[in-house]
Scaffold this active site. Structure first.
Site, mmCIF file in Angstrom:
data_model
loop_
_atom_site.group_PDB
_atom_site.id
_atom_site.type_symbol
_atom_site.label_atom_id
_atom_site.label_comp_id
_atom_site.label_asym_id
_atom_site.label_seq_id
_atom_site.Cartn_x
_atom_site.Cartn_y
_atom_site.Cartn_z
ATOM 1 N N HIS A 75 0.830 -1.194 0.000
ATOM 2 C CA HIS A 75 0.000 0.000 0.000
ATOM 3 C C HIS A 75 0.870 1.253 0.000
ATOM 4 C CE1 HIS A 75 -3.220 2.576 2.176
ATOM 5 N NE2 HIS A 75 -3.312 2.704 0.862
ATOM 6 N N HIS B 177 5.865 18.015 -16.505
ATOM 7 C CA HIS B 177 6.701 16.835 -16.768
ATOM 8 C C HIS B 177 7.944 16.801 -15.879
ATOM 9 C CE1 HIS B 177 8.166 13.392 -18.939
ATOM 10 N NE2 HIS B 177 9.257 14.034 -19.328
#
Length: 129
Positions: free
Chosen positions: A20, A96
């Site tokens: 997780h 980006h």
């Protein structure tokens, strides 16, 4: 021997180790990869396997609670932008350069042969319960 799902032993093993909150970068052939994360390089030649094929295969086996991509994908690669929006209605978009920074913290990088720009997504693993 497995008869279905991801057959690549390196990728299947790496996925089994995730927990997780772990990050998985699924990226095109041109994305810079920093030292640190485990890398499973599936790239064979330009376009093979495609980003879409690899993403679909991963999503069939993973619980994903969040995803982050580069905002530039919307203009530079509309088909990938549509694919991501279809899978992740709450997709987070960042510049980006920020995606590259965030990718350094990924636990796993899966490099595809994709040869279209900005076909990259950072997935955050969830839990099945």
């Amino acid at each position: 021997m497995k008869k279905a799902g991801i057959l690549n032993r390196h990728l299947a093993g790496a996925l089994a180790e995730l927990g997780h909150g772990d990050g998985i970068l699924v990226c095109d052939a041109g994305m810079p990869i920093t030292n640190g994360p485990r890398v499973v390089d599936l790239a064979f030649r330009a376009g093979v396997p495609s980003f879409a094929e690899v993403l679909e295969g991963l999503l069939a086996e993973l619980v994903v609670e969040g995803a982050t991509a580069a905002a530039e994908v919307r203009d530079a690669n509309p088909s990938t932008a549509g694919l991501l929006a279809g899978h992740f209605p709450d997709l987070t978009l960042v510049p980006h350069e920020r995606l590259k920074e965030l990718s350094a913290g990924a636990r796993l990088v899966v490099r595809t042969g994709e040869a279209r720009p900005y076909a990259n997504v950072l997935l955050r693993c969830g839990v099945f319960f």
